[in-house]
Write a protein that holds these residues in place. Structure first.
Motif, PDB file in Angstrom:
ATOM      1  N   PHE A   1       0.811  -1.215   0.000  1.00  0.00           N
ATOM      2  CA  PHE A   1       0.000   0.000   0.000  1.00  0.00           C
ATOM      3  C   PHE A   1       0.845   1.267   0.000  1.00  0.00           C
ATOM      4  CE2 PHE A   1      -3.050  -3.251   1.065  1.00  0.00           C
ATOM      5  CZ  PHE A   1      -4.062  -2.929   0.164  1.00  0.00           C
ATOM      6  N   GLN A   2       2.065   1.221   0.515  1.00  0.00           N
ATOM      7  CA  GLN A   2       2.965   2.377   0.423  1.00  0.00           C
ATOM      8  C   GLN A   2       3.299   2.706  -1.022  1.00  0.00           C
ATOM      9  OE1 GLN A   2       6.281   1.044   2.839  1.00  0.00           O
ATOM     10  NE2 GLN A   2       5.779   2.524   4.438  1.00  0.00           N
ATOM     11  N   SER A   3       3.199   1.729  -1.901  1.00  0.00           N
ATOM     12  CA  SER A   3       3.582   1.884  -3.305  1.00  0.00           C
ATOM     13  C   SER A   3       2.540   2.596  -4.152  1.00  0.00           C
ATOM     14  CB  SER A   3       3.830   0.504  -3.926  1.00  0.00           C
ATOM     15  OG  SER A   3       4.816  -0.191  -3.223  1.00  0.00           O
ATOM     16  N   LEU A   4       1.357   2.830  -3.623  1.00  0.00           N
ATOM     17  CA  LEU A   4       0.234   3.277  -4.446  1.00  0.00           C
ATOM     18  C   LEU A   4       0.060   4.791  -4.492  1.00  0.00           C
ATOM     19  CD1 LEU A   4      -2.369   0.626  -3.263  1.00  0.00           C
ATOM     20  CD2 LEU A   4      -0.963   0.573  -5.346  1.00  0.00           C
ATOM     21  N   LYS A   5      -0.253   5.290  -5.685  1.00  0.00           N
ATOM     22  CA  LYS A   5      -0.622   6.698  -5.844  1.00  0.00           C
ATOM     23  C   LYS A   5      -1.853   6.970  -4.988  1.00  0.00           C
ATOM     24  CE  LYS A   5       0.505   6.668 -10.763  1.00  0.00           C
ATOM     25  NZ  LYS A   5      -0.107   6.738 -12.111  1.00  0.00           N
TER      26      LYS A   5
ATOM     27  N   GLY B   1      -2.537 -15.434  20.855  1.00  0.00           N
ATOM     28  CA  GLY B   1      -3.478 -15.560  21.957  1.00  0.00           C
ATOM     29  C   GLY B   1      -4.227 -14.302  22.360  1.00  0.00           C
ATOM     30  N   THR B   2      -3.881 -13.158  21.789  1.00  0.00           N
ATOM     31  CA  THR B   2      -4.552 -11.921  22.201  1.00  0.00           C
ATOM     32  C   THR B   2      -5.787 -11.609  21.361  1.00  0.00           C
ATOM     33  OG1 THR B   2      -3.323 -10.436  20.747  1.00  0.00           O
ATOM     34  CG2 THR B   2      -2.326 -10.938  22.906  1.00  0.00           C
ATOM     35  N   GLY B   3      -5.915 -12.274  20.226  1.00  0.00           N
ATOM     36  CA  GLY B   3      -7.038 -12.010  19.335  1.00  0.00           C
ATOM     37  C   GLY B   3      -6.786 -10.904  18.329  1.00  0.00           C
ATOM     38  N   HIS B   4      -5.655 -10.227  18.429  1.00  0.00           N
ATOM     39  CA  HIS B   4      -5.344  -9.155  17.486  1.00  0.00           C
ATOM     40  C   HIS B   4      -4.895  -9.720  16.139  1.00  0.00           C
ATOM     41  CE1 HIS B   4      -4.968  -7.029  21.337  1.00  0.00           C
ATOM     42  NE2 HIS B   4      -5.338  -5.969  20.630  1.00  0.00           N
ATOM     43  N   ALA B   5      -5.136  -8.943  15.119  1.00  0.00           N
ATOM     44  CA  ALA B   5      -4.592  -9.222  13.793  1.00  0.00           C
ATOM     45  C   ALA B   5      -3.520  -8.184  13.504  1.00  0.00           C
ATOM     46  CB  ALA B   5      -5.689  -9.128  12.732  1.00  0.00           C
ATOM     47  N   GLU B   6      -2.500  -8.588  12.759  1.00  0.00           N
ATOM     48  CA  GLU B   6      -1.547  -7.621  12.235  1.00  0.00           C
ATOM     49  C   GLU B   6      -2.266  -6.900  11.098  1.00  0.00           C
ATOM     50  OE1 GLU B   6       2.340  -8.951  11.117  1.00  0.00           O
ATOM     51  OE2 GLU B   6       2.659  -9.995  13.026  1.00  0.00           O
ATOM     52  N   VAL B   7      -2.327  -5.572  11.192  1.00  0.00           N
ATOM     53  CA  VAL B   7      -3.062  -4.779  10.208  1.00  0.00           C
ATOM     54  C   VAL B   7      -2.231  -3.582   9.759  1.00  0.00           C
ATOM     55  CG1 VAL B   7      -5.333  -5.425  11.131  1.00  0.00           C
ATOM     56  CG2 VAL B   7      -4.220  -3.343  11.956  1.00  0.00           C
ATOM     57  N   VAL B   8      -2.688  -2.969   8.692  1.00  0.00           N
ATOM     58  CA  VAL B   8      -2.154  -1.679   8.285  1.00  0.00           C
ATOM     59  C   VAL B   8      -3.297  -0.680   8.233  1.00  0.00           C
ATOM     60  CG1 VAL B   8      -0.148  -2.548   7.042  1.00  0.00           C
ATOM     61  CG2 VAL B   8      -2.296  -2.228   5.816  1.00  0.00           C
ATOM     62  N   LYS B   9      -3.010   0.511   8.731  1.00  0.00           N
ATOM     63  CA  LYS B   9      -3.958   1.624   8.680  1.00  0.00           C
ATOM     64  C   LYS B   9      -3.485   2.543   7.564  1.00  0.00           C
ATOM     65  CE  LYS B   9      -6.130   4.967  11.765  1.00  0.00           C
ATOM     66  NZ  LYS B   9      -6.110   5.474  13.151  1.00  0.00           N
ATOM     67  N   ILE B  10      -4.303   2.674   6.534  1.00  0.00           N
ATOM     68  CA  ILE B  10      -3.944   3.372   5.305  1.00  0.00           C
ATOM     69  C   ILE B  10      -4.699   4.698   5.239  1.00  0.00           C
ATOM     70  CG2 ILE B  10      -3.983   3.226   2.782  1.00  0.00           C
ATOM     71  CD1 ILE B  10      -4.345   0.078   3.311  1.00  0.00           C
ATOM     72  N   SER B  11      -3.964   5.794   5.126  1.00  0.00           N
ATOM     73  CA  SER B  11      -4.573   7.101   4.885  1.00  0.00           C
ATOM     74  C   SER B  11      -4.443   7.375   3.393  1.00  0.00           C
ATOM     75  CB  SER B  11      -3.852   8.189   5.674  1.00  0.00           C
ATOM     76  OG  SER B  11      -3.969   7.949   7.063  1.00  0.00           O
ATOM     77  N   PHE B  12      -5.581   7.653   2.753  1.00  0.00           N
ATOM     78  CA  PHE B  12      -5.563   7.818   1.301  1.00  0.00           C
ATOM     79  C   PHE B  12      -6.470   8.948   0.848  1.00  0.00           C
ATOM     80  CE2 PHE B  12      -9.048   4.972   2.195  1.00  0.00           C
ATOM     81  CZ  PHE B  12     -10.010   5.225   1.238  1.00  0.00           C
ATOM     82  N   ASP B  13      -6.133   9.498  -0.307  1.00  0.00           N
ATOM     83  CA  ASP B  13      -6.915  10.546  -0.948  1.00  0.00           C
ATOM     84  C   ASP B  13      -7.867   9.874  -1.920  1.00  0.00           C
ATOM     85  OD1 ASP B  13      -7.939  12.594  -2.534  1.00  0.00           O
ATOM     86  OD2 ASP B  13      -6.013  13.647  -2.691  1.00  0.00           O
TER      87      ASP B  13
ATOM     88  N   LEU C   1      -8.577   0.064  -3.470  1.00  0.00           N
ATOM     89  CA  LEU C   1      -7.738  -0.482  -2.398  1.00  0.00           C
ATOM     90  C   LEU C   1      -8.177  -1.891  -2.037  1.00  0.00           C
ATOM     91  CD1 LEU C   1      -7.407   2.611  -0.025  1.00  0.00           C
ATOM     92  CD2 LEU C   1      -5.667   1.703  -1.578  1.00  0.00           C
ATOM     93  N   LEU C   2      -9.487  -2.105  -1.966  1.00  0.00           N
ATOM     94  CA  LEU C   2     -10.008  -3.443  -1.678  1.00  0.00           C
ATOM     95  C   LEU C   2      -9.558  -4.452  -2.729  1.00  0.00           C
ATOM     96  CD1 LEU C   2     -13.743  -2.819  -0.683  1.00  0.00           C
ATOM     97  CD2 LEU C   2     -11.971  -3.834   0.782  1.00  0.00           C
ATOM     98  N   LEU C   3      -9.687  -4.086  -3.984  1.00  0.00           N
ATOM     99  CA  LEU C   3      -9.309  -4.999  -5.066  1.00  0.00           C
ATOM    100  C   LEU C   3      -7.817  -5.344  -4.972  1.00  0.00           C
ATOM    101  CD1 LEU C   3     -10.143  -6.598  -7.527  1.00  0.00           C
ATOM    102  CD2 LEU C   3      -9.683  -4.562  -8.915  1.00  0.00           C
ATOM    103  N   ILE C   4      -6.992  -4.357  -4.713  1.00  0.00           N
ATOM    104  CA  ILE C   4      -5.559  -4.599  -4.564  1.00  0.00           C
ATOM    105  C   ILE C   4      -5.300  -5.480  -3.355  1.00  0.00           C
ATOM    106  CG2 ILE C   4      -3.360  -3.462  -4.017  1.00  0.00           C
ATOM    107  CD1 ILE C   4      -4.429  -1.149  -5.923  1.00  0.00           C
ATOM    108  N   PHE C   5      -6.008  -5.237  -2.268  1.00  0.00           N
ATOM    109  CA  PHE C   5      -5.899  -6.076  -1.067  1.00  0.00           C
ATOM    110  C   PHE C   5      -6.173  -7.539  -1.411  1.00  0.00           C
ATOM    111  CE2 PHE C   5      -8.513  -7.965   2.427  1.00  0.00           C
ATOM    112  CZ  PHE C   5      -7.513  -8.136   3.365  1.00  0.00           C
ATOM    113  N   PHE C   6      -7.271  -7.794  -2.095  1.00  0.00           N
ATOM    114  CA  PHE C   6      -7.629  -9.178  -2.428  1.00  0.00           C
ATOM    115  C   PHE C   6      -6.664  -9.820  -3.426  1.00  0.00           C
ATOM    116  CE2 PHE C   6     -11.860  -8.086  -0.697  1.00  0.00           C
ATOM    117  CZ  PHE C   6     -11.979  -9.148   0.173  1.00  0.00           C
TER     118      PHE C   6
END
Length: 180
Positions: free
Chosen positions: A18-22, A48-60, A69-74
């Motif tokens: 996601f850092q790579s995207l315009k 064991g904590t129930g957390h997922a490793e995630v990225v928080k993306i700020s985008f224009d 973004l969803l399509l690229i994610f999938f």
């Protein structure tokens, strides 16, 4: 600025994509979806904590839409695997979309239906869709990982192939300085 929060396995891989995207202004690696407040990497790494490793993306959204973004994610991880991506195994590596509002939830659900109808994947998509919760930023050494660690084997053998796949499928979406 809009926000998207995705978990697609190891956040180092997802962050680099996601850092790579315009249109993407910032990507922060972190944890979401668990019970423990302010978890550390060591605490979540056992699953064991129930957390997922995630990225928080700020985008224009004038430059790239949430749906793009969803399509690229999938297309850049395997959304059919339960609690794993490649050799990374555990609930912290699950495929998940944390939505910020009903519109994001609806777009994610609609895209899953479309990808399923088009038989894009050989197995059913099992990506979870859940409301955004408290986001906990990962430790500094996890931030901007690929760009700081190009020479490490994980970057060369796991992250770089994902970036190559991104370039093959979405070249027009990649920031000009990275598309050579």
């Amino acid at each position: 600025m809009q926000t998207a929060i995705f978990g697609g396995g190891c956040f180092w891989c997802t962050e680099a994509i996601f850092q790579s995207l315009k249109g993407v202004e910032e990507v922060i690696s972190g944890y979401m979806g668990g019970e423990l407040k302010h978890p550390t990497y060591m605490e979540i790494s056992n699953g064991g904590t129930g957390h997922a490793e995630v990225v928080k993306i700020s985008f224009d959204d004038k430059l790239i839409s949430f749906n793009e973004l969803l399509l690229i994610f999938f297309r850049t991880h395997n959304p059919t695997l339960l609690n794993r991506q490649g050799n990374d195994i555990g609930t912290q590596y699950r495929s998940i979309i944390f939505y910020e509002n009903e519109a994001q939830k609806n777009e994610a659900e609609k895209l899953i239906v479309e990808l399923t109808r088009e038989h894009v994947f050989d197995k059913p998509i099992i990506t979870q869709i859940a409301p955004a919760e408290a986001f906990y930023e990962a430790e500094d050494y996890h931030q901007n990982y690929f760009n700081k660690n190009h020479g490490k084997p994980y970057c060369a053998f796991v992250i770089q192939p994902k970036l190559n796949k991104l370039a093959e499928q979405f070249r027009q979406k990649i920031k000009p300085e990275l598309s050579s």
